[in-house]
Design a protein around this motif. Structure first.
Motif, PDB file in Angstrom:
ATOM      1  N   TYR A 191      33.603  70.083  99.961  1.00 43.82           N
ATOM      2  CA  TYR A 191      34.523  69.251 100.741  1.00 43.82           C
ATOM      3  C   TYR A 191      33.763  68.132 101.454  1.00 43.82           C
ATOM      4  N   ASN A 192      32.706  68.483 102.149  1.00 44.22           N
ATOM      5  CA  ASN A 192      31.920  67.481 102.873  1.00 44.22           C
ATOM      6  C   ASN A 192      31.225  66.506 101.927  1.00 44.22           C
ATOM      7  N   HIS A 193      30.730  67.019 100.822  1.00 46.24           N
ATOM      8  CA  HIS A 193      30.032  66.180  99.844  1.00 46.24           C
ATOM      9  C   HIS A 193      30.948  65.089  99.314  1.00 46.24           C
ATOM     10  N   ARG A 194      32.191  65.437  99.015  1.00 45.03           N
ATOM     11  CA  ARG A 194      33.149  64.461  98.495  1.00 45.03           C
ATOM     12  C   ARG A 194      33.433  63.349  99.501  1.00 45.03           C
ATOM     13  N   LEU A 195      33.251  63.650 100.783  1.00 43.91           N
ATOM     14  CA  LEU A 195      33.474  62.657 101.833  1.00 43.91           C
ATOM     15  C   LEU A 195      32.186  61.927 102.214  1.00 43.91           C
ATOM     16  N   GLY A 196      31.124  62.152 101.424  1.00 44.38           N
ATOM     17  CA  GLY A 196      29.869  61.448 101.651  1.00 44.38           C
ATOM     18  C   GLY A 196      28.972  62.083 102.689  1.00 44.38           C
ATOM     19  N   ARG A 197      29.293  63.342 103.073  1.00 40.66           N
ATOM     20  CA  ARG A 197      28.461  64.035 104.055  1.00 40.66           C
ATOM     21  C   ARG A 197      27.546  65.018 103.340  1.00 40.66           C
ATOM     22  N   LYS A 198      26.293  64.661 103.243  1.00 36.37           N
ATOM     23  CA  LYS A 198      25.292  65.456 102.516  1.00 36.37           C
ATOM     24  C   LYS A 198      25.072  66.810 103.183  1.00 36.37           C
ATOM     25  N   ARG A 199      24.980  67.862 102.381  1.00 36.99           N
ATOM     26  CA  ARG A 199      24.683  69.199 102.899  1.00 36.99           C
ATOM     27  C   ARG A 199      23.659  69.858 101.965  1.00 36.99           C
ATOM     28  N   ASN A 200      22.782  70.666 102.533  1.00 38.58           N
ATOM     29  CA  ASN A 200      21.816  71.437 101.745  1.00 38.58           C
ATOM     30  C   ASN A 200      21.980  72.914 102.084  1.00 38.58           C
ATOM     31  N   LEU A 201      22.157  73.741 101.062  1.00 42.01           N
ATOM     32  CA  LEU A 201      22.336  75.178 101.255  1.00 42.01           C
ATOM     33  C   LEU A 201      21.272  75.960 100.505  1.00 42.01           C
ATOM     34  N   LEU A 202      21.021  77.169 100.967  1.00 42.34           N
ATOM     35  CA  LEU A 202      20.176  78.103 100.222  1.00 42.34           C
ATOM     36  C   LEU A 202      20.957  79.393 100.026  1.00 42.34           C
ATOM     37  N   PHE A 203      21.110  79.817  98.782  1.00 49.98           N
ATOM     38  CA  PHE A 203      21.782  81.071  98.432  1.00 49.98           C
ATOM     39  C   PHE A 203      20.718  82.091  98.039  1.00 49.98           C
ATOM     40  N   ALA A 204      20.653  83.189  98.777  1.00 55.36           N
ATOM     41  CA  ALA A 204      19.674  84.240  98.481  1.00 55.36           C
ATOM     42  C   ALA A 204      20.413  85.531  98.156  1.00 55.36           C
ATOM     43  N   GLY A 205      20.096  86.113  97.014  1.00 54.00           N
ATOM     44  CA  GLY A 205      20.752  87.359  96.630  1.00 54.00           C
ATOM     45  C   GLY A 205      20.225  87.865  95.313  1.00 54.00           C
ATOM     46  N   PRO A 206      20.398  89.147  95.018  1.00 52.54           N
ATOM     47  CA  PRO A 206      19.855  89.746  93.795  1.00 52.54           C
ATOM     48  C   PRO A 206      20.524  89.219  92.531  1.00 52.54           C
ATOM     49  N   THR A 207      19.879  89.440  91.412  1.00 52.22           N
ATOM     50  CA  THR A 207      20.426  89.051  90.114  1.00 52.22           C
ATOM     51  C   THR A 207      21.798  89.666  89.910  1.00 52.22           C
ATOM     52  N   GLY A 208      22.733  88.854  89.403  1.00 51.38           N
ATOM     53  CA  GLY A 208      24.051  89.378  89.071  1.00 51.38           C
ATOM     54  C   GLY A 208      25.049  89.401  90.203  1.00 51.38           C
ATOM     55  N   CYS A 209      24.696  88.841  91.366  1.00 50.01           N
ATOM     56  CA  CYS A 209      25.622  88.893  92.504  1.00 50.01           C
ATOM     57  C   CYS A 209      26.587  87.706  92.526  1.00 50.01           C
ATOM     58  N   GLY A 210      26.369  86.708  91.681  1.00 47.70           N
ATOM     59  CA  GLY A 210      27.303  85.592  91.594  1.00 47.70           C
ATOM     60  C   GLY A 210      26.820  84.286  92.190  1.00 47.70           C
ATOM     61  N   LYS A 211      25.535  84.178  92.524  1.00 48.09           N
ATOM     62  CA  LYS A 211      24.998  82.958  93.145  1.00 48.09           C
ATOM     63  C   LYS A 211      25.294  81.719  92.294  1.00 48.09           C
ATOM     64  N   THR A 212      24.892  81.775  91.042  1.00 46.25           N
ATOM     65  CA  THR A 212      25.034  80.620  90.161  1.00 46.25           C
ATOM     66  C   THR A 212      26.459  80.476  89.652  1.00 46.25           C
ATOM     67  N   GLU A 213      27.147  81.590  89.457  1.00 44.51           N
ATOM     68  CA  GLU A 213      28.508  81.555  88.924  1.00 44.51           C
ATOM     69  C   GLU A 213      29.439  80.769  89.842  1.00 44.51           C
ATOM     70  N   ILE A 214      29.227  80.851  91.144  1.00 46.37           N
ATOM     71  CA  ILE A 214      30.041  80.084  92.093  1.00 46.37           C
ATOM     72  C   ILE A 214      30.003  78.601  91.740  1.00 46.37           C
ATOM     73  N   TRP A 215      28.827  78.102  91.420  1.00 48.38           N
ATOM     74  CA  TRP A 215      28.680  76.673  91.130  1.00 48.38           C
ATOM     75  C   TRP A 215      29.157  76.325  89.736  1.00 48.38           C
ATOM     76  N   ARG A 216      29.087  77.277  88.802  1.00 48.56           N
ATOM     77  CA  ARG A 216      29.663  77.042  87.466  1.00 48.56           C
ATOM     78  C   ARG A 216      31.176  76.883  87.571  1.00 48.56           C
ATOM     79  N   VAL A 217      31.793  77.704  88.411  1.00 46.77           N
ATOM     80  CA  VAL A 217      33.244  77.627  88.604  1.00 46.77           C
ATOM     81  C   VAL A 217      33.618  76.302  89.263  1.00 46.77           C
ATOM     82  N   LEU A 218      32.876  75.903  90.286  1.00 55.39           N
ATOM     83  CA  LEU A 218      33.176  74.642  90.966  1.00 55.39           C
ATOM     84  C   LEU A 218      32.946  73.435  90.061  1.00 55.39           C
ATOM     85  N   LYS A 219      32.047  73.582  89.103  1.00 58.29           N
ATOM     86  CA  LYS A 219      31.772  72.482  88.174  1.00 58.29           C
ATOM     87  C   LYS A 219      33.009  72.146  87.335  1.00 58.29           C
ATOM     88  N   GLN A 220      33.912  73.090  87.190  1.00 59.18           N
ATOM     89  CA  GLN A 220      35.134  72.849  86.422  1.00 59.18           C
ATOM     90  C   GLN A 220      36.066  71.868  87.132  1.00 59.18           C
TER      91      GLN A 220
END
Length: 464
Positions: A191-220
């Protein structure tokens, strides 16, 4: 690239897509090339032959955009988008596809059945006729727009959904099970990115918990998300095919500046790596730092790659990783610090051992992340392992269950018996591979059934 190689790749992906296997994943060829190079397979060829082979692999790997895997349909589309097809060639291709369609389905209806197009065009030359048709089209467009609602798209972007972080959250949570904190954080970043407000996040979690899948879904809904396999990146002047500039290969300046860059396996990228030139893990981060902090980035023309310039001040960055070493080292430190008077009280009021909170200082102390980068991460989000109960609920969920997704993909009805379901869930917990294991195992069971009885509309998976 050799013409023969190009033809082989087109033939391969066209065949897979035409057979309904467009969702088949393919590994980035650079991974295998790097593995073979480390094994010494190319030691027997000349430097000239090696450079030619490396150049060919780099050209092919560019279609993966530094990701480990891509689907056949995505690769075929990426190949086609690179083509400059003139009108005559396009007409011939359309004719060829039409002939294939006819032989695969049913004969075309004769053109004589329809009115002559020229006569039809002449009958509609008067202004009143066209005005009536325009009004009818406007009415239909308005109706379609109203029905589309939040799904209205502009340049491949779902504008309606991204007008409100709650709408993004609703969309995302309907496709991702659990991990509410991560889903909320990702929704707010987009939401903020679309309005030109840069944000940096770090996702930490074990393999298979959905870290990358969240961004694959949003890429759609936001195609300017780029998911990068960090382990493939090396700094300028060091050995390796992929550099930071390759993240933006094929993008215009405008597209680059709209990007959300997701660095997968970021903890591996930062790990200390001994070299005759020093710690290349730390050196990699030095190049990345300028990009993260927001500045004018210039990549000079090099080895046939064009000059690239863009402003990174509005590019958002997401760093994903398991950070296993960090969690182990921090747990040891906390365990050592909990010895002595008051330890029991601290354990009662503190976080559970498997939910130890990560703070920026931990990234520097235990994960070899530069202080300057850690200081530019606005939020650290922790994701937690899936439980057997989680997997059971996922399999029952109509929206996100791999079972139901495969039903839609193959247009069949699938039944997974209780015994097979239990075994799949237990194995998913044991392997820590997450939802990807559920899908791969169910896919394997379905393939076995389809091999034996192809063409059925209903399959029972697992032994009765």
């Amino acid at each position: 690239m050799r013409k023969s190689v190009c033809m082989q790749w087109f033939e391969r992906y066209l065949k897979e897509v035409s057979l309904g296997h467009g969702q088949q994943n393919h590994k980035n060829p650079a991974i295998e090339f790097t593995h073979h190079a480390k094994e010494g397979r190319y030691d027997v060829i000349s430097d000239q032959e090696y450079e030619a082979l490396l150049s060919e692999v780099e050209e092919l790997a560019s279609f993966w955009n530094l990701e480990r895997y891509h689907k056949s349909s995505e690769l075929l589309l990426a190949f086609i988008e690179k083509l400059n097809i003139d009108a005559e060639t396009l007409h011939k291709m359309a004719e060829l596809f039409a002939e294939c369609y006819e032989t695969s389905t049913k004969p075309f209806v004769s053109e004589d059945v329809f009115p002559d197009q020229k006569e039809f065009d002449e009958s509609c030359e008067d202004e009143e006729c066209w005005r009536d048709m325009d009004q009818e089209n406007d009415s239909r467009e308005t109706e379609c727009s109203n029905r589309a609602g939040d799904w209205f798209q502009y340049e491949g972007i779902d504008v309606g959904i991204m007008s409100d972080p709650k709408k993004i959250y609703t969309y995302l949570s309907s496709r991702i099970y659990g991990q509410e904190e991560a889903v909320k954080a990702a929704s707010m970043l987009l939401y903020n990115h679309r309005l030109g407000r840069k944000r940096n996040l770090l996702f930490a979690g074990p393999t298979g918990c959905g870290k990358t899948e969240i961004w694959r879904v949003l890429k759609q809904i936001y195609p300017h998300i780029r998911i990068i396999d960090s382990t493939m990146i090396t700094m300028e002047g060091w050995s390796g095919s992929f550099k930071l500039r390759d993240i933006f290969t094929g993008l215009s300046q405008e597209e680059a500046e709209k990007s959300i860059i997701v660095f997968d396996e970021f903890d591996k990228f930062c790990e200390p790596k001994a070299s005759v030139r020093g710690d290349c893990g730390f050196a990699n981060q030095s190049e990345l730092l300028k990009m993260i902090e927001g500045a004018k980035i210039v990549f000079p023309a090099d080895r046939g790659k064009p000059l690239m310039e863009f402003d990174s001040s509005k590019i958002s960055f997401v760093f994903c990783g398991s950070f296993e070493l960090l969690m182990k080292e921090k747990a040891k430190a906390e365990e050592a610090g909990s010895i002595g008077f008051g330890a029991a009280i601290r354990k009662q009021v503190g976080q559970p051992q498997d939910k130890t909170e990560i703070v920026p200082e931990d990234l520097v102390r235990y994960a070899n992340i530069r202080l300057e980068i850690a200081g530019r991460i606005h939020q650290i989000v922790q994701l937690y392992p899936m439980t057997a109960q989680d997997y059971d609920r996922i399999l029952l969920d109509e929206q996100i269950s791999p079972l139901h997704q495969l039903e839609k993909q193959y247009e069949v009805k699938l039944h997974l018996n209780a015994c097979a379901r239990k075994q799949i869930i237990e194995k998913a917990v044991e392997t820590h591979m997450g939802v990807r294991y559920l899908r791969s195992r169910i896919q394997q069971l379905l393939d076995e059934q389809m091999f034996q009885n192809c063409g059925q509309t209903e399959y029972r998976l697992g032994e009765e």
